[in-house]
Each structure stands twice: as structure tokens, then as C-alpha cells.
Motif scaffolding. Structure first.
Motif, short mmCIF file in Angstrom:
data_model
loop_
_atom_site.label_atom_id
_atom_site.label_comp_id
_atom_site.label_asym_id
_atom_site.label_seq_id
_atom_site.Cartn_x
_atom_site.Cartn_y
_atom_site.Cartn_z
N PHE A 82 0.99 -1.17 0.02
CA PHE A 82 0.19 -0.35 0.26
C PHE A 82 1.01 1.35 0.21
CE2 PHE A 82 -3.40 2.31 2.71
CZ PHE A 82 -3.63 2.92 1.09
N VAL A 83 2.18 1.05 0.59
CA VAL A 83 2.84 2.72 0.47
C VAL A 83 3.71 2.52 -0.65
CG1 VAL A 83 4.87 3.25 2.01
CG2 VAL A 83 3.14 2.06 2.81
N ASP A 84 3.64 2.03 -1.21
CA ASP A 84 4.78 1.15 -2.34
C ASP A 84 3.88 2.18 -3.58
OD1 ASP A 84 6.86 1.70 -4.07
OD2 ASP A 84 5.90 -0.56 -4.98
N GLU A 85 2.47 1.56 -3.38
CA GLU A 85 1.12 1.73 -4.33
C GLU A 85 0.84 3.51 -4.34
OE1 GLU A 85 -1.42 -2.20 -4.77
OE2 GLU A 85 -1.80 -0.21 -3.13
N GLU A 86 1.10 4.21 -3.15
CA GLU A 86 0.68 5.21 -3.02
C GLU A 86 1.61 6.19 -2.75
OE1 GLU A 86 -2.13 5.62 -4.36
OE2 GLU A 86 -3.95 3.13 -3.70
N SER A 87 2.59 5.68 -2.67
CA SER A 87 3.65 6.90 -2.57
C SER A 87 3.55 7.11 -1.04
CB SER A 87 3.99 7.81 -3.76
OG SER A 87 4.58 7.04 -4.75
#
Length: 157
Positions: A82-87
Motif C-alpha cells: 500500500f505504501v509503495d502503490e500510493e507513495s
């Protein structure tokens, strides 16, 4: 279910794994105001909207003296994705057993499409530098919540 928190209550301390697997405790934020927001599930449209709103407001929140922590019942691996997907640029913490959500009264009965079940109640608790609750908001909406919180904190005139 725990009693809902109110301004002036001592915020329950906790230590949870963040999206990198590192232990993060509320005590490590002592001396700073901290927005602890509880959301139901990573990588869902409403939770992504709320997380991105916090991400987009993070610099101004930090400039006003606020840190942001997101808490959900998701496993660390889902949070990392999630952190990676949404920066996302703030820690997301895994509360798989929902003990912290329980302590903050952010876990309880929900109703959706006529069905009643137990789950995470979208909630935001602002903890002051001394570890006391400054603001407690329950059953918040994902869309527009960060803007409302900013108004409530008098960050937007």
C-alpha cells in the motif's frame, strides 16, 4: 469494546510493526502532537483516498507540529504494498489482532448493507505532546476527513 476516548484522556501506549517490519511505539512520538488514524483495509478505494489526503497534507501538518501514523488490521506485507502503490510518506502500522484498535475504541459493531459485523471503525485520535487525547473523532468519512480535521485543528483559517 473499550469506552470511546475523549479530550483529556491518556492515550493508550502501543508498539506495533510498521510497513517495513520495524517496531514503532506511540511513546517515541512524545513531545510532538501525533495524528493516529485507524482505517479498515489497505489498498481499498476509500482507504487509499484517505491515506493520499494525509500524504498530500503531511508537509503542512508537520509544519504545524503534527506527525501522522496510520493503523489497520492488515499484515505488514499488505501495508508495504500500500505504501509503495500510493507513495505514502508516513508510517502505517499493523494491528492484526486489533488490540490497539480495541484500546482506542476503534473496533466494534458495524453495519453495512443490512449486515451487522465486528470490524474497524474509521477513527482519528490526535495525541498531544504529553500523551493526552486532544481530539477524538469516530465514524469519520474517508473523503474530506483530512480537510475537516485541519479545520478542527484550526490549521485552515
Amino acid at each position: 469494546m473499550a469506552e470511546r476516548l475523549a479530550a483529556g484522556d491518556t492515550a493508550p501506549d502501543f508498539t506495533l510493526k510498521d510497513h517495513t517490519g520495524r517496531d514503532v511505539s506511540l511513546a517515541s512520538y512524545r513531545g510532538r502532537s501525533t495524528v493516529v488514524y485507524f482505517y479498515p483495509a489497505a489498498s481499498t478505494p476509500a482507504c487509499a483516498k484517505q491515506a493520499c489526503d494525509f500524504r498530500d497534507s503531511l508537509a503542512s501538518l508537520q509544519a504545524a507540529g503534527y506527525e501522522v501514523i496510520g493503523v489497520s488490521p492488515d499484515p505488514v506485507e499488505d501495508l508495504a504494498k500500500f505504501v509503495d502503490e500510493e507513495s505514502l510518506t508516513f508510517p502505517l502500522l499493523s494491528d492484526e489482532g486489533h488490540q490497539v484498535a480495541d484500546a482506542y475504541a476503534a473496533w466494534g459493531e458495524k453495519k453495512n448493507y443490512g449486515r451487522t459485523y465486528e470490524g474497524l471503525i474509521r477513527s482519528t485520535i490526535v495525541v498531544d505532546p504529553d500523551g493526552k487525547v486532544a481530539v477524538a473523532q469516530y465514524n469519520v468519512r474517508a473523503t474530506g476527513h483530512v480537510a475537516k480535521l485541519r479545520r478542527d485543528l484550526k490549521l485552515d483559517k
